[in-house]
Motif scaffolding. Sequence first.
Motif, PDB file in Angstrom:
ATOM      1  N   LEU A  81      -8.068   1.091   1.000  1.00 49.95           N
ATOM      2  CA  LEU A  81      -8.981   1.213   2.153  1.00 49.95           C
ATOM      3  C   LEU A  81      -8.472   2.360   3.017  1.00 49.95           C
ATOM      4  O   LEU A  81      -7.270   2.625   3.016  1.00 49.95           O
ATOM      5  CB  LEU A  81      -8.906  -0.034   3.038  1.00 49.95           C
ATOM      6  N   PRO A  82      -9.342   2.995   3.796  1.00 51.97           N
ATOM      7  CA  PRO A  82      -8.820   3.951   4.771  1.00 51.97           C
ATOM      8  C   PRO A  82      -7.937   3.170   5.758  1.00 51.97           C
ATOM      9  O   PRO A  82      -8.374   2.151   6.297  1.00 51.97           O
ATOM     10  CB  PRO A  82     -10.077   4.478   5.473  1.00 51.97           C
ATOM     11  N   SER A  83      -6.720   3.615   5.955  1.00 51.42           N
ATOM     12  CA  SER A  83      -5.806   2.871   6.823  1.00 51.42           C
ATOM     13  C   SER A  83      -6.394   2.755   8.217  1.00 51.42           C
ATOM     14  O   SER A  83      -6.808   3.763   8.809  1.00 51.42           O
ATOM     15  CB  SER A  83      -4.461   3.579   6.874  1.00 51.42           C
ATOM     16  N   ILE A 132      -5.860   5.024  -0.407  1.00 53.52           N
ATOM     17  CA  ILE A 132      -5.588   4.020  -1.425  1.00 53.52           C
ATOM     18  C   ILE A 132      -6.067   2.657  -0.902  1.00 53.52           C
ATOM     19  O   ILE A 132      -5.656   2.230   0.182  1.00 53.52           O
ATOM     20  CB  ILE A 132      -4.081   3.966  -1.771  1.00 53.52           C
ATOM     21  N   ASN A 182       0.854  -1.182   0.000  1.00 51.68           N
ATOM     22  CA  ASN A 182       0.000   0.000   0.000  1.00 51.68           C
ATOM     23  C   ASN A 182       0.898   1.243   0.000  1.00 51.68           C
ATOM     24  O   ASN A 182       0.665   2.187  -0.763  1.00 51.68           O
ATOM     25  CB  ASN A 182      -0.919  -0.026   1.226  1.00 51.68           C
ATOM     26  N   ASP A 223      -3.458   8.719   1.391  1.00 49.62           N
ATOM     27  CA  ASP A 223      -3.220   7.757   2.474  1.00 49.62           C
ATOM     28  C   ASP A 223      -2.827   6.385   1.917  1.00 49.62           C
ATOM     29  O   ASP A 223      -3.669   5.652   1.409  1.00 49.62           O
ATOM     30  CB  ASP A 223      -4.502   7.672   3.325  1.00 49.62           C
ATOM     31  N   GLY A 224      -1.543   6.083   2.065  1.00 47.07           N
ATOM     32  CA  GLY A 224      -1.055   4.758   1.661  1.00 47.07           C
ATOM     33  C   GLY A 224      -0.366   4.075   2.827  1.00 47.07           C
ATOM     34  O   GLY A 224       0.678   3.434   2.665  1.00 47.07           O
ATOM     35  N   LEU A 225      -0.946   4.232   4.043  1.00 47.54           N
ATOM     36  CA  LEU A 225      -0.299   3.606   5.212  1.00 47.54           C
ATOM     37  C   LEU A 225      -0.523   2.094   5.198  1.00 47.54           C
ATOM     38  O   LEU A 225       0.427   1.312   5.230  1.00 47.54           O
ATOM     39  CB  LEU A 225      -0.861   4.213   6.506  1.00 47.54           C
ATOM     40  N   PHE A 226      -1.771   1.671   5.168  1.00 45.68           N
ATOM     41  CA  PHE A 226      -2.082   0.239   5.160  1.00 45.68           C
ATOM     42  C   PHE A 226      -3.237  -0.038   4.219  1.00 45.68           C
ATOM     43  O   PHE A 226      -4.182   0.729   4.151  1.00 45.68           O
ATOM     44  CB  PHE A 226      -2.484  -0.264   6.553  1.00 45.68           C
TER      45      PHE A 226
HETATM   46  K   LIG Z   1      -4.700   3.040   2.725  1.00 44.11           K
END
Ligand SMILES: [K+]
Length: 550
Positions: A190-192, A188, A94, A156-159
Motif C-alpha cells: 500500500l502507499p505508506s 509495496i 513491509n 516505498d516500503g515504509l508501512f
Molecule cells: K508501503
Amino acid sequence: MNRLEQIQQVTVTAQQMRDIEGRIFAAGMPVAALMEKVAGAIVDRIIGDGGLVKHLGASILATPKNYPPNTSPLYKNFPPQFRKVTILVGPGHNGGDALVVARELHFQGFIVGIYCPFPKLKELTSQHAQYAKSLGIPFYEQIDNNLLKDCDLIIDGLFGFGLEREISDPIASAINQINQLAKPIISIDLPSGIHTDTGEVLGTAIRATHTLCLGLWKQGLLQDRALEYVGKAELIDFDIPLADIAAILGETPQIQRVTKAFALAHLPLTRPPVTHKYKMGHLLLICGSRRYAGGAILTALGARASGVGMLSIAVPESIKPLLVSHLPEALIIGCPETESGAISHLLEGIDLESYNAIACGPGLTKDATSVAKLVLDSDIPLLLDADGLNILAQMGTIPKLSKRQALTILTPHTGEFKRLFPDLPDSTQDRVNAVREASRLSSAIVLLKGARTAIATPDGSVFIVPESTPALARGGSGDVLTGLLGGLVAQSSACSCGTGVSPVSLAEIVAAGAWWHAQAGILAAQERTELGVDAFTLTQYLIPVVGSGE
Ligand SMILES: [K+]
Ligand SMILES: NC(=O)C1=CN([C@@H]2O[C@H](COP(=O)(O)OP(=O)(O)OC[C@H]3O[C@@H](n4cnc5c(N)ncnc54)[C@H](O)[C@@H]3O)[C@@H](O)[C@H]2O)[C@@H](O)CC1
Ligand SMILES: Nc1ncnc2c1ncn2[C@@H]1O[C@H](COP(=O)(O)OP(=O)(O)O)[C@@H](O)[C@H]1O
C-alpha cells in the motif's frame, strides 16, 4: 474460474490478511521464506521481462554513465545505463520486503540507497538491514541530497498493512518531501500512510505512481479517497491457498471486487434459442421532462444496449416525438404534464404490474412526485435514480422501502446519498461502510456512484467496481447507467419466471452492469481521450466492450 481469477475477486482488511497469513505460518511456511518469495516477485515485476521499469518512461533511464557491464539474465533487459534507486524502509515486514528488494536490485547492478529513520526494526527486518549494510549499501537516517539527487526510482516500503496510527515527524516531513520530487514511486503493498481498510490518509501518505499489492487486494485501495495516492495498482500473487482464504472469509467473501470474469458470468450475453421478446424482459423507463429531454434519450440508449426484449418509455407528452425519432424500436408513452413540463401522472390504463422492471428518475424534475409515489407502491423490481431519489428523500419514505414486495435499487451519487441518508456516515469517506449501512437501513440494493462504484445488499455483501475512468465524470453518464441497469434487471426478472431474484443475485447483476458501464468509459477514453467520452458516445461503446474478442 481459475485460481487467479478467484483471487482477483477477493478483498481483505488488515485483520483478515493477518489471520490468513497466520494460518500459512501455522501450517509451517517460514516467515523468512515467504518474505523472500514475495520480494522476489516484486523484483521480477519491477525489472523482469515486461517489468514496470520499462514502462516508467525516460526518467528511469538516466544519463548513461560508465557502469561495469552486468551479465545477469535480468540485467539484459536494460541498456547499460546508470540507475539509482532509493528505497524507503520501515520498521516492520513491509520494510523487510523492501530490504530484500534492495539487496536484489543491488546484485542486479542498480545503485541502491536506503532511507531508514527507525532506530528499532522487527527482528527479520533487522537481519536484512544488517546484511544489506554488509554489502556496502548506504543507509541514511535523513532524507538528504545524496539520497535523492539523480535518483530515478523510489521504492516505498515504509508501512504496509501494519500501519496503526498517524504518521508523525520526521517521517511525515520526509514523505512530503519525497512526494514533491515527482519521481516514479512504487509502493509495496500500500502507499505508506494509507489505512488498509478505510483508505484514510493517516497524517500524510506516499503518492505512488504504482502500487504492488501483495497476495490479496486490500480494501483501502478500492476507496475513492485513496486513489490519488495509489497510482496504477496491481496484485502480486504469492500462492495463498484458497482454503486459507475461505477459512477466514467464508466461501463467498462479503466484499468482492467485480472482475471481468465475474461480470461476464452475470451478464445475459447469450440467449436461449427459443424465446420471444417478452421473455427477454419488458422494462418501463419513466424519465425526462421538457427541461431535461436529453436525459430521457440517454437513459433509453443505455437500456437499448442491455439487450432488453421490450422497452417502454413514459415521458411528458410534449417530448414524445423526440423520443420516437431517437428510439424507433421503443414504445413511447406520452403522459399528461405539469405546467413546468414534468410528468404529472401516468396515463390511465398503464398496468405497472405488466412490466418486469421499472427504472425511474433521470430528468424527471421534482415536480413528478405523484409518479414516484405510484411506482413505489408497485410490486415489481424498481430502480430509482436522480430525481427519483430526490423525491424519495423529500417524502422521507426510506423506512417504507422494506415494505415493498419486490426489490428496490437506489443508485445515488454522494450528493444524493447525503440527502437520502442524512444520518449515515459521510459517503465520501469510508464508502464501503457507508453503502453497506445505507443498504441495511433501506432494505434496498444501494449502488453508490463514484470513481470506485460500490454496490451493497441489505445482508452486508458489497461489490466494488475496481477500474473506471474520470472520463465518466460528465453530465449524463449516470443516465446511461440507469437505463443499462434497468434493462439488465428486467431481463433477470423475466428469466426468473416469477420465482423472484434474491437480493444478492440482483446485486450481482447490478454490479456486472456497473462494471460494463465503467469498461465502456475506459474503452472510449482509450480511443478518444478522456475528453472524448460524452454520454452519447458512451452508449456507443457499451456493445463493443462485450463484443467479440473482449
Ligand atoms: K508501503
Ligand atoms: N510475513 C511476511 O513475510 C510477509 C510480509 N508481508 C509484508 O509485511 C507487511 C506487514 O508487516 P507488519 O505487520 O510488520 O507491518 P508494517 O511493516 O506495515 O508496519 C508495522 C510496523 O510499523 C510500526 N508502525 C505502525 N504505525 C506506525 C506509525 N504511524 N509510525 C511509526 N511506526 C509505525 C509498527 O509498530 C510496526 O513496527 C505487509 O504490508 C507486507 O508488505 C506480506 O505481504 C507478505 C508476507
Ligand atoms: N472520477 C470518476 N471516475 C470514474 N467514474 C466516475 C467518476 N466520476 C463519476 N463517475 C461515474 O460517472 C457516473 C456519473 O453519474 P451521475 O453523477 O449520476 O451523473 P449524471 O446525473 O450527470 O448522469 C457514475 O456512474 C459514476 O460512477
